[in-house]
Design a protein around this motif. Sequence first.
Motif, mmCIF file in Angstrom:
data_model
loop_
_atom_site.group_PDB
_atom_site.id
_atom_site.type_symbol
_atom_site.label_atom_id
_atom_site.label_comp_id
_atom_site.label_asym_id
_atom_site.label_seq_id
_atom_site.Cartn_x
_atom_site.Cartn_y
_atom_site.Cartn_z
ATOM 1 N N VAL A 35 32.087 -91.651 -62.964
ATOM 2 C CA VAL A 35 31.425 -90.479 -62.393
ATOM 3 C C VAL A 35 30.881 -90.824 -61.012
ATOM 4 O O VAL A 35 30.654 -91.989 -60.695
ATOM 5 N N ASP A 36 30.687 -89.796 -60.230
ATOM 6 C CA ASP A 36 30.015 -89.963 -58.949
ATOM 7 C C ASP A 36 28.561 -90.312 -59.199
ATOM 8 O O ASP A 36 27.901 -89.688 -60.041
ATOM 9 N N ARG A 37 28.069 -91.295 -58.465
ATOM 10 C CA ARG A 37 26.733 -91.817 -58.740
ATOM 11 C C ARG A 37 25.633 -90.803 -58.460
ATOM 12 O O ARG A 37 24.574 -90.847 -59.075
ATOM 13 N N GLU A 38 25.851 -89.916 -57.532
ATOM 14 C CA GLU A 38 24.822 -88.934 -57.179
ATOM 15 C C GLU A 38 24.897 -87.713 -58.078
ATOM 16 O O GLU A 38 23.891 -87.253 -58.609
ATOM 17 N N THR A 39 26.104 -87.180 -58.227
ATOM 18 C CA THR A 39 26.244 -85.903 -58.926
ATOM 19 C C THR A 39 26.499 -86.072 -60.428
ATOM 20 O O THR A 39 26.372 -85.136 -61.188
ATOM 21 N N TYR A 40 26.874 -87.296 -60.820
ATOM 22 C CA TYR A 40 27.244 -87.565 -62.213
ATOM 23 C C TYR A 40 28.415 -86.692 -62.676
ATOM 24 O O TYR A 40 28.618 -86.475 -63.847
ATOM 25 N N ARG A 41 29.229 -86.219 -61.697
ATOM 26 C CA ARG A 41 30.435 -85.482 -62.070
ATOM 27 C C ARG A 41 31.600 -86.463 -62.149
ATOM 28 O O ARG A 41 31.646 -87.449 -61.412
#
Lengths: 139, 139, 139, 139
Positions: free
Chosen positions: D113-119
Motif C-alpha cells: 500500500v501507499d504509505r500515506e494513503t494506505y491505498r
Amino acid sequence: MDGFSFSTEVRVRFAETDAQGIAHHASFVVYLEVARVAYLEAHAGGYQSIRDRGIEALTTEVSVKYHRAAYFDERLTVWTRCTGFRGARFRYEYRIERDGELVAEGHTSHATVDRETYRPVRVPEWLAEAVARAEAPAA
Amino acid sequence: MDGFSFSTEVRVRFAETDAQGIAHHASFVVYLEVARVAYLEAHAGGYQSIRDRGIEALTTEVSVKYHRAAYFDERLTVWTRCTGFRGARFRYEYRIERDGELVAEGHTSHATVDRETYRPVRVPEWLAEAVARAEAPAA
Amino acid sequence: MDGFSFSTEVRVRFAETDAQGIAHHASFVVYLEVARVAYLEAHAGGYQSIRDRGIEALTTEVSVKYHRAAYFDERLTVWTRCTGFRGARFRYEYRIERDGELVAEGHTSHATVDRETYRPVRVPEWLAEAVARAEAPAA
Amino acid sequence: MDGFSFSTEVRVRFAETDAQGIAHHASFVVYLEVARVAYLEAHAGGYQSIRDRGIEALTTEVSVKYHRAAYFDERLTVWTRCTGFRGARFRYEYRIERDGELVAEGHTSHATVDRETYRPVRVPEWLAEAVARAEAPAA
C-alpha cells in the motif's frame, strides 16, 4: 568500551517497534536479557548449562535510561559486564550503542535460586570464577 | 494504597509467562504502560487525545523492582500516580499488588515532544492541571 | 454474532502497535489466546484448572486473516467458539470485530498432552461436555 | 531445502518461552517476519528501502503449523521463499527446522500500500524482478 570487555549485537525487529515509529522501550529489557545469555555463553557455558544444574537466575531489578530512540532494522551493540557477586545475588551493567553513540544504559539485579524449591542458593563457585576471569582487568 | 489514589487491573496472559513458569520480567514494563494509559483515560481524556494534539510522551527511564513472582492468569492491581511535572518532563510511580501483597514496584520518567519535530515541548497546562487535580490530597 | 455465543474484549496496548501505526499482526495471535482463556474460564473452570489436572493444551496450528487494521487503544471484540473435539484434538474459531465491523478472523488447533510425558491424552470427558453444553444451539 | 534457496537463523530468546517451557507459538509469527526482513535484505535492498520509497507491506494472512516444540536458546533455521506476485499482493512460504528436523511450517500473505494513503499500489517492478531472480531455479 571503557570498562566493558564484552558486547553482543541485536537488531531491531519490526515487531519491536511501536506507533511512535521507534523500538518500544520494553524491547530494550529483552535486549538486556539477550546480552546476558550471550555473556554467559561466552564465559560460563551458557545459561542453559546453569539451568541444567538445577539453578534459576531470577531477575529482581531492571533499570534502563533511554538517551536516543532506536529504529527498525538498526544494529545495536549491547556492552555488558557482570559485577558484584554477593552470596545468591549478582548484577549486570549495560551500555547500548549505535555506531558508538549512546542509545541507552541500564543495570539488572538477579538472585540465584534452586530450580525446584525456588529458595536462594549461593552463586556456584565455578560461575563466580568464570565471571571473575571474564571481568579481570587486562594486565 | 497509601499515597496512591488510582489503580488498574491487569491479568497475566499465558504469552507473558516464561520457562521459569512466571510472568516474564519484561511483561511488567508493559503493565506499567497499560496503567499509564488507564490513568490518562481516567484523568486527562486519554493518551490518544494527547497524541491527537500533536504531542508524544517518550519514555526516558524505566525502573522495576521485583519482590514476588506472578503467575499465569493472576489478577494484578497496578497502583499508579503521576508526580513531578517539570517543563517537558514528568514521572510516574507504581506499586503492583496481588491480593494486597507487594509483587513489584517501579517508576518511569517521560518527556513530552512535538510529534512532528520530536523536539521537547512543555507538558500542556491542561494536562498538568488534570494530573494535579487527580493527585491532590483529599481534603 | 451468527454462530458464536461467546465473546471477550481486548484493548490494543501501545506496546502491541508497530511502526506502521497499527496493532502488529502477531498481537492478534495473543488476542486469540486471551479469548481461549476467557472461554475456558466461562465454560470449563479455567485453563489453569485444566493444567492443574496434569494436562497441557499445545497449539498445533494458528491461522489469521486480517481484514482491517486495528489501532492503539481500540476495543476489539473477540468472538470465540470451540469446535471439533476428536480424541486428543480440538479447534477454535474466532471473529474479531470493532463496533460490529470485521477486523480479523481465524482458527487455531490444539492437542491435549500429559503435562509430564508430553504424550497425547484424550480431551477429558468433563471438558468435552462443558464445551458441548457451551456450543449447544439454543432451543 | 527442497524448493527453498534462502534461509536465516533465529535463536529462541528466554522472553519468547512460556510456562509450557517452550517457545510460545506467537513467537514463530515474529520469526517469520525476521525471515522476511532478512530475505528482502539479501534480495531487494532491505525492507527499509521499500518503506523509504513510500510503500508499506501489510500482512493480510498468517498461517503456521507447529510440528515440534522449540526450546530456549535453540537455533532455528527459517527457510523462506517469496511466491505469487499478483498486482498488489504477494506471498511467502516458510519451513522452520532444527538440525534438519521440521519444527514448523507456514505461509503469509501481504499487500503493498501507499504509505500515506494506505491505498493498494502494485508491487514495484524492481521488487518483483529482484524476487523473480532470487527464486529462479538454478540452471
